[in-house]
Structures are given as structure tokens and as C-alpha cells.
Design a protein around this motif. Structure first.
Motif, PDB file in Angstrom:
ATOM      1  N   GLU A   1       0.830  -1.209   0.000  1.00 29.68           N
ATOM      2  CA  GLU A   1       0.000   0.000   0.000  1.00 29.68           C
ATOM      3  C   GLU A   1       0.858   1.250   0.000  1.00 29.68           C
ATOM      4  O   GLU A   1       0.555   2.231  -0.686  1.00 29.68           O
ATOM      5  N   ARG A   2       1.930   1.225   0.760  1.00 28.50           N
ATOM      6  CA  ARG A   2       2.840   2.362   0.767  1.00 28.50           C
ATOM      7  C   ARG A   2       3.466   2.559  -0.612  1.00 28.50           C
ATOM      8  O   ARG A   2       3.592   3.685  -1.103  1.00 28.50           O
ATOM      9  N   ALA A   3       3.877   1.450  -1.221  1.00 30.15           N
ATOM     10  CA  ALA A   3       4.506   1.532  -2.540  1.00 30.15           C
ATOM     11  C   ALA A   3       3.531   2.099  -3.562  1.00 30.15           C
ATOM     12  O   ALA A   3       3.904   2.925  -4.410  1.00 30.15           O
ATOM     13  N   ARG A   4       2.277   1.673  -3.511  1.00 25.78           N
ATOM     14  CA  ARG A   4       1.283   2.184  -4.464  1.00 25.78           C
ATOM     15  C   ARG A   4       1.009   3.674  -4.225  1.00 25.78           C
ATOM     16  O   ARG A   4       0.861   4.435  -5.175  1.00 25.78           O
ATOM     17  N   ALA A   5       0.940   4.066  -2.951  1.00 30.21           N
ATOM     18  CA  ALA A   5       0.707   5.480  -2.647  1.00 30.21           C
ATOM     19  C   ALA A   5       1.867   6.342  -3.133  1.00 30.21           C
ATOM     20  O   ALA A   5       1.673   7.433  -3.680  1.00 30.21           O
ATOM     21  N   LEU A   6       3.094   5.840  -2.952  1.00 28.59           N
ATOM     22  CA  LEU A   6       4.261   6.600  -3.394  1.00 28.59           C
ATOM     23  C   LEU A   6       4.326   6.658  -4.916  1.00 28.59           C
ATOM     24  O   LEU A   6       4.667   7.697  -5.496  1.00 28.59           O
ATOM     25  N   ALA A   7       3.989   5.544  -5.570  1.00 29.50           N
ATOM     26  CA  ALA A   7       3.987   5.528  -7.036  1.00 29.50           C
ATOM     27  C   ALA A   7       2.941   6.503  -7.581  1.00 29.50           C
ATOM     28  O   ALA A   7       3.178   7.195  -8.587  1.00 29.50           O
ATOM     29  N   ALA A   8       1.785   6.562  -6.924  1.00 26.83           N
ATOM     30  CA  ALA A   8       0.748   7.500  -7.355  1.00 26.83           C
ATOM     31  C   ALA A   8       1.236   8.937  -7.209  1.00 26.83           C
ATOM     32  O   ALA A   8       1.014   9.777  -8.098  1.00 26.83           O
TER      33      ALA A   8
ATOM     34  N   GLU B   1       4.325   9.931  -7.290  1.00 24.47           N
ATOM     35  CA  GLU B   1       5.365  10.184  -8.286  1.00 24.47           C
ATOM     36  C   GLU B   1       4.746  10.473  -9.651  1.00 24.47           C
ATOM     37  O   GLU B   1       5.216  11.336 -10.392  1.00 24.47           O
ATOM     38  N   GLY B   2       3.670   9.752  -9.987  1.00 22.41           N
ATOM     39  CA  GLY B   2       2.994  10.014 -11.244  1.00 22.41           C
ATOM     40  C   GLY B   2       2.377  11.401 -11.273  1.00 22.41           C
ATOM     41  O   GLY B   2       2.476  12.126 -12.275  1.00 22.41           O
TER      42      GLY B   2
ATOM     43  N   LEU C   1       3.374  13.910  -9.492  1.00 21.68           N
ATOM     44  CA  LEU C   1       4.486  14.859  -9.502  1.00 21.68           C
ATOM     45  C   LEU C   1       4.946  15.128 -10.924  1.00 21.68           C
ATOM     46  O   LEU C   1       5.131  16.288 -11.328  1.00 21.68           O
ATOM     47  N   ALA C   2       5.145  14.058 -11.705  1.00 19.54           N
ATOM     48  CA  ALA C   2       5.599  14.227 -13.089  1.00 19.54           C
ATOM     49  C   ALA C   2       4.601  15.053 -13.888  1.00 19.54           C
ATOM     50  O   ALA C   2       4.981  15.937 -14.665  1.00 19.54           O
ATOM     51  N   GLU C   3       3.314  14.782 -13.685  1.00 23.92           N
ATOM     52  CA  GLU C   3       2.285  15.527 -14.408  1.00 23.92           C
ATOM     53  C   GLU C   3       2.273  16.997 -13.991  1.00 23.92           C
ATOM     54  O   GLU C   3       2.160  17.895 -14.828  1.00 23.92           O
ATOM     55  N   ALA C   4       2.409  17.241 -12.692  1.00 22.08           N
ATOM     56  CA  ALA C   4       2.406  18.625 -12.199  1.00 22.08           C
ATOM     57  C   ALA C   4       3.603  19.396 -12.731  1.00 22.08           C
ATOM     58  O   ALA C   4       3.483  20.556 -13.139  1.00 22.08           O
ATOM     59  N   LEU C   5       4.782  18.767 -12.738  1.00 20.52           N
ATOM     60  CA  LEU C   5       5.969  19.457 -13.223  1.00 20.52           C
ATOM     61  C   LEU C   5       5.862  19.760 -14.711  1.00 20.52           C
ATOM     62  O   LEU C   5       6.340  20.801 -15.178  1.00 20.52           O
ATOM     63  N   ARG C   6       5.220  18.873 -15.464  1.00 21.56           N
ATOM     64  CA  ARG C   6       5.013  19.138 -16.894  1.00 21.56           C
ATOM     65  C   ARG C   6       4.077  20.330 -17.090  1.00 21.56           C
ATOM     66  O   ARG C   6       4.274  21.153 -17.983  1.00 21.56           O
ATOM     67  N   ALA C   7       3.068  20.429 -16.237  1.00 23.31           N
ATOM     68  CA  ALA C   7       2.108  21.527 -16.355  1.00 23.31           C
ATOM     69  C   ALA C   7       2.681  22.842 -15.858  1.00 23.31           C
ATOM     70  O   ALA C   7       2.217  23.919 -16.249  1.00 23.31           O
ATOM     71  N   GLY C   8       3.683  22.775 -14.987  1.00 17.43           N
ATOM     72  CA  GLY C   8       4.324  23.977 -14.479  1.00 17.43           C
ATOM     73  C   GLY C   8       3.373  24.831 -13.660  1.00 17.43           C
ATOM     74  O   GLY C   8       2.613  24.317 -12.835  1.00 17.43           O
ATOM     75  N   PRO C   9       3.372  26.147 -13.895  1.00 20.35           N
ATOM     76  CA  PRO C   9       2.552  27.046 -13.072  1.00 20.35           C
ATOM     77  C   PRO C   9       1.055  26.827 -13.247  1.00 20.35           C
ATOM     78  O   PRO C   9       0.265  27.341 -12.470  1.00 20.35           O
ATOM     79  N   HIS C  10       0.671  26.021 -14.265  1.00 17.57           N
ATOM     80  CA  HIS C  10      -0.750  25.770 -14.514  1.00 17.57           C
ATOM     81  C   HIS C  10      -1.194  24.425 -13.939  1.00 17.57           C
ATOM     82  O   HIS C  10      -2.302  23.972 -14.236  1.00 17.57           O
TER      83      HIS C  10
END
Length: 335
Positions: free
Chosen positions: A74-81, A83-84, A86-95
């Protein structure tokens, strides 16, 4: 998050302001030393520091303190979620507009200050290690973990703080300071980490002093010390002091208005190490802390230093007197 800080940083979007407020609350609740030091930064720079800390704390909560005693899976799945997202947020940047407020604030901070996204991914790699790595045989193994869990925090901070030299010159010192802080935490929290099933003291040091988990557990359970454990902790403390010495020259490479903040954190964390030494390394059954009076004195010294810098800047360079919402220069700033 105070209105003054958000306004100074030019953060006007209501949802983004709420996201930064969540980060500030995490910093205030869990990072007493960091939060105190952050208050010595100009208001325009504080939200970014809160965002960086808030994200790190959010991930750490998944690894260590998720409610309901979750399984490793469960911890691994929560961390993987995370991380996913995070990647999406960084791609979107300020938006960025995901469901996790700290990621909205983090993505905005990374975009405004030009923080290398690889630093966040390296951090997540170390968080993944915490899911199944429970000890570190050598300093090399421990430093591999601390690169992502500590050194990158110092590197993330540099664009927010600003430097008076090319940033590359300050980076080794910033990374060393992050490592020094974490090594201090490892010494202070060795008993708590043991309860979580982890030992962050290098196995090569423990073996040199004939210390194993059984002896550490005995000290934890009985509240008694042991010569071999004390000597092992003393050796790690000496190493930690050497890392502080490597980090110290970096403070003078920062923008002068940022130096009081980092010097205060440096002094307070060094004070934790001093308290550990003064307690005879009896840290397995109790948590040492810097007394409130000492913390107040260090903070007042930092405030005096900041006041002097502001006065000098106001007199010598009037147009730099106000720290506005403009991003901190990537390279040099006027002293």
C-alpha cells in the motif's frame, strides 16, 4: 501563509494561494528549525521554501506515517501514485491543477525559480528506497540514499536563495549542508528509526565497534547506554562535523539577504549535534532538542544580521531595497 508573503511573491490565484498555505502549515507543524529560519527570508521568497518543504514532508508521511498501518504494498502504491502526479504537475508547471495541493505549489515554485526537475525525481528515488532498504552497509551506500533525500534539498533551495557567484560554485556546499542536517537527524532519531525497522548508521561503523541491532534495541528498551554504542555514535558525530565544515563556506556565497536564514539553520542544527554530544550520545531512548532560550537567541542574532543587510542595501543600492515578486537572479546579485 500570510497575505503579505503571498502578495510579495506575486501569487494571486486563489487555489494556488490555498496550496501554498497547506505547505506553510506543514512546515510550521513539522519543521520547527526550518520554519524558524525561513521567517528570516524576505517575504517574497518564503512561499517557495514552504512549497519545497511541504512536498518533501508529504512524501515522507507516505513512507513513515501513513495512517492505518498500511502494508508495504500500500505504501509503494501510494508513493507511485504521488510520483505520477508529480511528473504531471511538473510538466504543467505554473498551470498544474492536480488533486494534491502541495504539488500545485511545488510545480509553481519549480517553474518560477527554474529548479531542475531531476532533483525532485532523485528525491523520490530515495523515498522508494525507504520502502524496503533497512540498513546501509557503508558510507557509500548511505550517501547514495542521502543524495536524493538530503543533498538535493540544498540544491533545490539555491535558486530561491540566490548566489553572488555562479550557482555551480555554491552547489557542493549546498549539497553538503543538506547532508549535514540529515546526518544530525539520523543521530538524534536513531531510536525512532529503529522502531520503524531502519538503521541509518553505516554498518561499517557499527561493525568497527561491535554494535548490532540487538545491542541498539537493548539500549532502546532499557533506557541504558553502552560504551560500544557511544563510541559508534561518537564516530558518526565526528564525521557529521566534518560535513558541516565542508558546508560552511557556502553561506557567504549566498545572496546577503538569504545568509541569516541559512546561518540560523546551520547554527541550530549544529546545536542539536552539540546537545547529542553533551548527553553522552544517550539518544536511543529520548530525543534531544535545543532549548527554547537558545533557539530564541539564535533567531534574534539572525534578525540582527538581516536588519544590517537590509540597511546596507537600502543605503547603497536603493533600487534593490525591496524584495519583490521577481524571481531571484540565477547568477549574481548585488550585495
Amino acid at each position: 501563509m500570510t497575505v503579505r508573503e503571498l502578495d510579495a511573491a506575486g501569487i494571486t490565484d486563489p487555489r494556488l494561494r490555498r496550496a501554498y498555505a497547506v505547505c506553510r502549515e506543514l512546515n510550521a507543524r513539522h519543521g520547527r528549525t526550518y520554519f524558524l529560519a525561513t521567517r528570516l527570508l524576505p517575504p517574497a521568497r518564503r512561499p517557495a521554501v514552504h512549497a519545497l518543504y511541504g512536498f518533501a514532508r508529504w512524501a515522507d508521511e507516505i513512507v513513515d506515517d501513513l495512517e492505518g498501518t498500511p502494508t508495504a504494498g500500500e505504501r509503494a502504491r501510494a508513493l507511485a501514485a504521488l510520483e505520477g502526479e508529480l511528473a504531471e504537475a511538473l510538466r504543467a508547471g505554473p498551470h498544474a491543477d492536480g488533486s494534491v495541493p502541495v504539488l500545485r505549489a511545488l510545480a509553481h515554485t519549480a517553474s518560477v525559480h527554474g529548479i531542475d526537475h531531476r532533483l525532485f525525481h532523485d528525491f523520490m528515488a530515495s523515498m522508494r528506497m525507504d520502502l524496503d532498504v533497512t540498513d546501509y552497509p557503508t558510507y557509500d551506500d548511505l550517501y547514495l540514499y542521502m543524495h536524493g533525500s538530503a543533498a538535493v534539498i540544498g540544491l533545490q533551495m539555491l535558486p530561491v536563495l540566490g548566489t553572488v557567484v555562479p550557482r555551480e560554485e555554491a552547489e557542493p556546499h549546498a549539497a553538503a549542508l543538506g547532508v549535514a542536517f540529515q546526518l544530525t537527524n539520523f543521530l538524534r532519531d536513531v531510536g525512532e528509526d529503529l522502531d520503524r525497522g531502519r538503521v541509518y548508521l553505516p554498518g561499517e561503523v557499527l561493525a568497527r565497534h561491535r554494535v548490532d541491532r540487538g545491542l541498539l534495541r537493548w539500549c532502546r528498551d532499557t533506557g541504558r547506554g553502552h560504551t560500544r554504542v557511544r563510541e559508534a555514535l561518537r564516530e558518526v558525530a565526528a564525521h557529521t562535523r566534518s560535513v558541516y565544515r565542508d558546508a560552511l563556506p557556502g553561506i557567504d556565497l549566498l545572496d546577503p539577504v538569504a545568509r541569516p536564514c541559512i546561518r540560523t539553520a546551520f547554527t541550530l542544527y549544529g546545536g542539536i549535534l552539540e546537545r547529542i554530544e553533551a548527553a553522552g550520545y544517550a539518544v536511543l531512548h529520548r530525543r534531544v532538542a535545543v532549548p527554547a532560550r537558545r533557539r530564541a537567541a539564535v533567531a534574534l542574532d539572525g534578525l540582527a544580521r538581516l536588519t544590517a543587510v537590509r540597511l546596507h542595501r537600502r543605503i547603497a543600492h536603493p533600487r534593490y531595497a525591496a524584495d519583490t515578486a521577481r524571481p531571484v537572479p540565477r547568477r549574481n546579485v548585488l550585495p
